[in-house]
Design a protein around this motif. Structure first.
Motif, PDB file in Angstrom:
ATOM      1  N   SER A  80     -12.846  63.208  -4.530  1.00 37.02           N
ATOM      2  CA  SER A  80     -12.357  62.985  -3.168  1.00 37.02           C
ATOM      3  C   SER A  80     -11.359  61.841  -3.125  1.00 37.02           C
ATOM      4  CB  SER A  80     -13.538  62.683  -2.246  1.00 37.02           C
ATOM      5  OG  SER A  80     -14.233  61.514  -2.672  1.00 37.02           O
ATOM      6  N   ARG A  83      -7.987  63.099  -4.554  1.00 30.37           N
ATOM      7  CA  ARG A  83      -7.226  63.929  -3.623  1.00 30.37           C
ATOM      8  C   ARG A  83      -6.578  63.089  -2.531  1.00 30.37           C
ATOM      9  NH1 ARG A  83     -11.754  67.367  -4.291  1.00 30.37           N
ATOM     10  NH2 ARG A  83     -12.668  66.538  -2.363  1.00 30.37           N
ATOM     11  N   GLU A  84      -7.321  62.158  -1.975  1.00 32.02           N
ATOM     12  CA  GLU A  84      -6.778  61.311  -0.921  1.00 32.02           C
ATOM     13  C   GLU A  84      -5.641  60.445  -1.452  1.00 32.02           C
ATOM     14  OE1 GLU A  84     -10.085  59.148   0.475  1.00 32.02           O
ATOM     15  OE2 GLU A  84     -11.083  60.887   1.386  1.00 32.02           O
ATOM     16  N   TYR A  85      -5.819  59.938  -2.667  1.00 28.19           N
ATOM     17  CA  TYR A  85      -4.778  59.086  -3.253  1.00 28.19           C
ATOM     18  C   TYR A  85      -3.478  59.865  -3.446  1.00 28.19           C
ATOM     19  CZ  TYR A  85      -2.295  56.325  -6.734  1.00 28.19           C
ATOM     20  OH  TYR A  85      -1.332  55.635  -7.416  1.00 28.19           O
ATOM     21  N   ARG A  87      -2.501  62.671  -1.926  1.00 27.58           N
ATOM     22  CA  ARG A  87      -1.885  63.031  -0.646  1.00 27.58           C
ATOM     23  C   ARG A  87      -1.122  61.852  -0.071  1.00 27.58           C
ATOM     24  NH1 ARG A  87      -7.158  65.264   0.710  1.00 27.58           N
ATOM     25  NH2 ARG A  87      -7.228  67.496   0.281  1.00 27.58           N
ATOM     26  N   THR A  88      -1.677  60.687  -0.218  1.00 32.58           N
ATOM     27  CA  THR A  88      -0.984  59.494   0.277  1.00 32.58           C
ATOM     28  C   THR A  88       0.341  59.296  -0.441  1.00 32.58           C
ATOM     29  OG1 THR A  88      -3.126  58.475   0.756  1.00 32.58           O
ATOM     30  CG2 THR A  88      -1.218  57.012   0.650  1.00 32.58           C
TER      31      THR A  88
END
Length: 734
Positions: A80, A83-85, A87-88
């Motif tokens: 998780s 993925r967040e990293y 997308r950022t």
């Protein structure tokens, strides 16, 4: 009367569900071809006028951050965070601030490709001024479209060079990897590669700058937040304690339960009082209306149910019966009658007194129930107010408790993050690097003529097919014999084809069977004659035939004249124009409108021999309408006309009546039941289904002997498979 179509005919006339749309598309093949060609032309034109676009891409590797060794859940489940990293990072690569720095570094505002399109002016870039002028025209000419599409929001958004570059930029992550491609499209191949490389360089530069000193800034910020959250927690705890002491609250829930039980009990008693009041309301109203009228009180059943009233009523009725028996035998002054009269008066006074007492008791009970209900209602309102007051206190208590919980959670979170930041500040590393730099492409990426033209042709074909299907779906008219048979409820006697070319005039159509006996239309009329002959019964011949339709211009007049012609080949036939409003038979056969006809015959102005005339077709006599009249319904509903119908049936083998449309006027319905057979005409592709069903229903209500229907003006290309192919094959032999 002819029965329904045999099962074999229904099977042959049906059409495969797969062949029906294919036949429909083949029928409208020119529409499909036109849309297909138009789509191809539009696609080809777009390829010719569209400027070529070149695409360049740079590859960037963005590895995930090192696992957070302090958070055990991040060590075991880092997906998780990864993925967040990523997308950022993708959003940072296409941020407005980064693109602004690229525009400034490369001085794109001076590039020949953008200098004219985005040349600054008094109202912004040239492209924006052009767009604003177009939107202003839309607002002036079609304001409802301007407001409906919310074009004001589009107009307020300025279009700059940065936005233009963002439209041409795309970030494409490579599946199942940490690779990402920075793709840029431009009309200049070298510029496409330059911009893609500049975006990657600016991104890496900003990442290195942002990482410097981040740990110290985060520690200072968290120190300040920890102190603020500690103070907020203390303040919220003090506010909670002060509220508890002020309101003297120990257990709000227990007090509320007691009040709820009290409300429940009072509500139950209130319903009982209201129910008693409602039971006595009607009786109370009647007692109040009766007042002192004892006679009216006797008619109230509730009072009569009182035991004392019943006992006094029995004595009253017995005394009255004795008096009624003695009165005829004795005079008014006879002792026996006076004694009976005294007993009757005493019983009546007792009975009436008890009636008043019982009514007063009911009145008192109603008023008591009303007062009790009012008192209980007031008590329920008071208890409800106490519940609401407790709820308000409970709500304030929960708000204060929630503030305490929230502040405690924030304090613990900031304290935990502060310690994590101190422990892991040295572990934050940059993990992005360039793998492949962009190079100028050798060929244009867009447009792709083959793909665009194929897509445009396919889209045109789909739009054409959709148009054909929509037109077919919106068609609410009778299209074939099966629909006509289902709506009319009678068998279809024949289907007459659409006639084109020189034969379309009404005068030629009315005698087409005579002028062209080998035509498909003439064969259809002979089929109609055969159907009529098959309906004849021994001793009950169908001499009187009426041809009717729902609306004008459905072909009943031409069918009447052609049917009379084929019947006249073997019988003596009279063709009667019973449409006294818009007669047509006389004009079709060249009869002067001044000649007396049916109207004058019914008015008694001429004789039958003078009204009937011969025609140029052997075996056919004509009875024209004789001119329009103001009261056709009165004439056609008269006994004179009914007698005339029977007289004509005696003189001729067949009498064919051409009538007025049944939906516009009711002339034909007035004498339809005096016919031996009624034939309903419907025009394919013109007669609405609801109108046809209504006409058939009106004929049945008028007791018309409806023997069948005729489908006129049928397009053989659109007919059912069996029926259409039959007519085509017959045409070759005719």
């Amino acid at each position: 009367m002819a029965g329904p179509l045999p099962a074999i005919d229904r099977e042959l006339s049906s059409e495969s569900p797969l062949l029906a749309p294919l036949r429909l598309f083949w029928l409208h093949r020119w529409i499909l071809l036109a849309f297909t060609v138009l789509g191809g032309v539009i696609g080809l034109g777009y390829c010719l006028i569209e400027s070529p676009s070149y695409r360049a891409s740079a590859s960037l590797l963005i590895e995930p951050k090192d696992a957070d060794v302090v958070k055990i859940d991040k060590v075991y489940d880092p997906s998780s965070v990864v993925r967040e990293y990523h997308r950022t990072q993708y959003e940072l690569l296409q941020s407005r601030e980064l693109i602004d720095s690229v525009v400034t570094k490369l001085q794109l505002a001076k590039h020949p490709l953008y200098v004219e399109k985005y040349k600054p002016g008094p109202e912004g870039p040239t492209r924006q001024r052009w767009r604003d002028r177009m939107l202003q025209h839309v607002q002036d000419w079609v304001p409802f479209l301007y407001d409906g599409l919310n074009l004001a929001a589009l107009r307020s958004r300025g279009e700059t060079l940065t936005e233009a570059l963002l439209d041409d930029l795309r970030i494409d992550p490579v599946p199942n990897s940490y690779m990402v491609k920075v793709v840029f499209d431009s009309e200049d191949a070298a510029l496409a590669a330059t911009v893609a490389n500049a975006i990657v360089d600016q991104y890496l530069s900003r990442e290195r700058a942002a990482r410097t000193g981040l740990g110290y800034e985060a520690a200072d910020l968290l120190t300040q937040r920890v102190e603020e959250s500690r103070k907020a927690l203390q303040d919220s705890e003090k506010a909670l304690q002060a509220f508890l002491e002020k309101e003297d609250l120990i257990n709000v829930g227990g007090v509320r339960s007691l009040v709820e039980d009290e409300i429940t009990e009072r509500t139950r008693r209130l319903r009982e009082a209201q129910a008693q009041r409602e039971q006595l309301a009607n009786v109370y109203g009647r007692i109040k209306a009766a007042g002192e009228n004892v006679e009216a009180l006797q008619d109230i059943p509730t009072i009569q149910q009182d035991p004392l009233v019943q006992s006094t009523k029995g004595a009253y009725l017995a005394a009255k019966e004795d008096l009624d028996q003695i009165a005829p035998r004795y005079g008014d002054k006879h002792p026996t009658r006076q004694a009976a009269k005294a007993r009757y008066d005493a019983a009546a006074r007792a009975y009436f007194t008890q009636l008043r007492i019982a009514s007063q008791g009911i009145r008192n009970n109603y008023e008591l129930a009303t007062k009790t209900a009012g008192d209980l209602q007031s008590q329920v309102y008071q208890s409800t107010g106490r519940i609401q007051n407790l709820d308000r206190k409970d709500y304030q208590l929960k708000v204060l408790q929630r503030d305490v919980d929230t502040n405690r959670e924030l304090y613990e979170t900031f304290l935990k993050r502060f310690k994590e930041t101190q422990a892991t500040a040295d572990l934050e590393l940059g993990n992005a690097r360039i793998i492949d730099r962009a190079v100028p492409p050798l060929k244009a990426h867009w447009p792709k003529p083959l793909l665009i033209c194929a897509g445009a042709v396919l889209l045109g074909l789909i739009l054409g097919a959709a148009l054909v299907l929509v037109r077919e779906a919106l068609d609410n008219t009778v299209g074939n014999a099966e629909q006509l048979e289902e709506l009319a409820g009678v068998p279809v006697l024949c289907s007459l084809p659409h006639v084109t070319g020189r034969e379309q005039s009404l005068e030629k159509l009315s005698r087409l069977e005579v002028d062209d006996p080998k035509s498909i239309y003439a064969e259809g009329v002979r089929t109609l004659r055969t159907s009529i002959l098959l309906n004849d019964r021994e001793g009950q011949r169908m001499r009187k035939l009426m041809i009717c339709s729902s609306l004008p211009a459905e072909g009943k007049t031409t069918i009447s004249s052609n049917l009379a012609a084929v019947l006249a080949e073997r019988e003596r036939v009279l063709l009667v124009d019973a449409d006294l409003r818009r007669p047509r038979i006389g004009a079709l056969f060249g009869i002067s409108p001044l000649r007396p006809g049916l109207a004058q015959l019914l008015a008694g102005e001429t004789t039958l021999e003078e009204a009937v005339t011969s025609s140029d077709i052997a075996g056919i006599d004509l009875l024209p309408a004789g001119g329009a009249r103001d009261n056709p319904q009165v004439m056609l509903a008269s006994d004179r006309f009914f007698a005339l119908i029977d007289e004509l049936a005696k003189r001729y083998d067949r009498v064919v009546f051409d009538t007025a449309p049944c939906q516009l006027v009711s002339d034909a319905l007035l004498f339809a039941k005096h016919m031996d057979g009624v034939i309903l005409v419907a025009r394919s592709g013109s007669t609405a289904r609801k109108v046809l069903a209504s006409t058939a229903r009106r004929l049945r209500n008028a007791e018309a002997p409806l023997i069948g229907a005729v489908l006129n003006d049928l397009d053989l290309r659109r007919g059912a498979g069996y029926e259409g192919s039959y007519h085509y094959r017959y045409g070759y032999y005719g």
